[in-house]
Design an enzyme around this catalytic site. Structure first.
Site, PDB file in Angstrom:
ATOM      1  N   ASP A 103      82.042  24.469  79.123  1.00  0.00           N
ATOM      2  CA  ASP A 103      80.679  24.970  78.940  1.00  0.00           C
ATOM      3  C   ASP A 103      79.794  23.819  78.499  1.00  0.00           C
ATOM      4  O   ASP A 103      79.922  23.322  77.384  1.00  0.00           O
ATOM      5  CB  ASP A 103      80.711  26.083  77.892  1.00  0.00           C
ATOM      6  CG  ASP A 103      79.372  26.754  77.667  1.00  0.00           C
ATOM      7  OD1 ASP A 103      78.374  26.349  78.286  1.00  0.00           O
ATOM      8  OD2 ASP A 103      79.332  27.687  76.845  1.00  0.00           O
ATOM      9  N   ASP A 105      76.440  22.824  77.313  1.00  0.00           N
ATOM     10  CA  ASP A 105      75.278  23.463  76.707  1.00  0.00           C
ATOM     11  C   ASP A 105      73.993  22.678  76.950  1.00  0.00           C
ATOM     12  O   ASP A 105      73.974  21.453  76.825  1.00  0.00           O
ATOM     13  CB  ASP A 105      75.472  23.599  75.185  1.00  0.00           C
ATOM     14  CG  ASP A 105      76.552  24.599  74.828  1.00  0.00           C
ATOM     15  OD1 ASP A 105      76.745  25.561  75.590  1.00  0.00           O
ATOM     16  OD2 ASP A 105      77.204  24.402  73.785  1.00  0.00           O
TER      17      ASP A 105
END
Length: 195
Positions: A103, A105
């Site tokens: 992930d 960000d």
């Protein structure tokens, strides 16, 4: 007569009559692009590890009860989860079987372009499915690897990457980033370089 702009789907020239902000040359291309961009790879959809989630990312069963990323009795098939209207969206549970998610960000700018640190990770990952996260400014890289514990790390350039492989669910948008393939690639080399 045609302009020099190109359709985002077929890459053919845009008609001169197209609006200034048009992205597709005709409705057929717009529909095809939408189908392609909202497709989740079969390597994920065939696994019965789907849940729903609230806007605050609380996991839910397809019936609306609280779900758990560690209790398989609260998970469902993709078709059932996609058909459910509960919550705000879909989620896929990582259970340690080798499917991982990285992930990235807040890595996309207002034009949808990745920051330099994110581009380095994307280039290293190679051909694997990448989707735009719920926020619209992050990316999820899906693939295969071994990652016994989730980690959050800071990378050069001010970026933040979360790495998950088990005991967690990831909110899935199905919004494919760029022209990444609809399949999962090997990400162990990326995980090793980040850790």
């Amino acid at each position: 007569m045609k302009t020099s702009r190109c359709c985002e789907h077929c890459e053919g020239p845009m008609p001169i009559t197209a609006r200034r902000h048009a992205r597709f040359c005709e409705p057929r291309c717009r529909a095809a692009a939408a189908r392609r961009r909202r497709t989740v790879p079969a390597e994920l959809t065939r696994r019965p590890r789907w849940i729903r989630h609230t806007a605050r990312k609380v996991p839910l069963t397809i019936g609306g009860a609280t779900a758990s990323s560690t209790d398989p009795s609260t998970w469902s098939r993709y078709s059932e989860a996609a058909a459910s209207g509960k919550g705000a969206g879909l989620g896929f549970v990582l259970n340690g079987d080798g499917v991982v998610c990285l992930d990235l960000d807040h890595c996309l700018d207002e034009h949808g372009e990745p920051a330099g640190w994110a581009r380095t990770i994307l280039d290293a990952a190679g051909p694997t499915w990448v989707e735009v996260s719920r926020s619209g400014d992050g990316l999820h890289l899906w693939g295969y690897g071994t990652l016994p514990h989730g980690r959050r790390i800071t990378v050069g350039g001010g970026g933040s990457v979360e790495l998950y492989g088990t005991g967690r669910y990831i909110a899935v948008t199905g919004r494919t980033f760029g022209d990444t393939p609809q399949r999962l690639g090997e990400l162990q080399h990326v995980i090793d370089s980040l850790l």
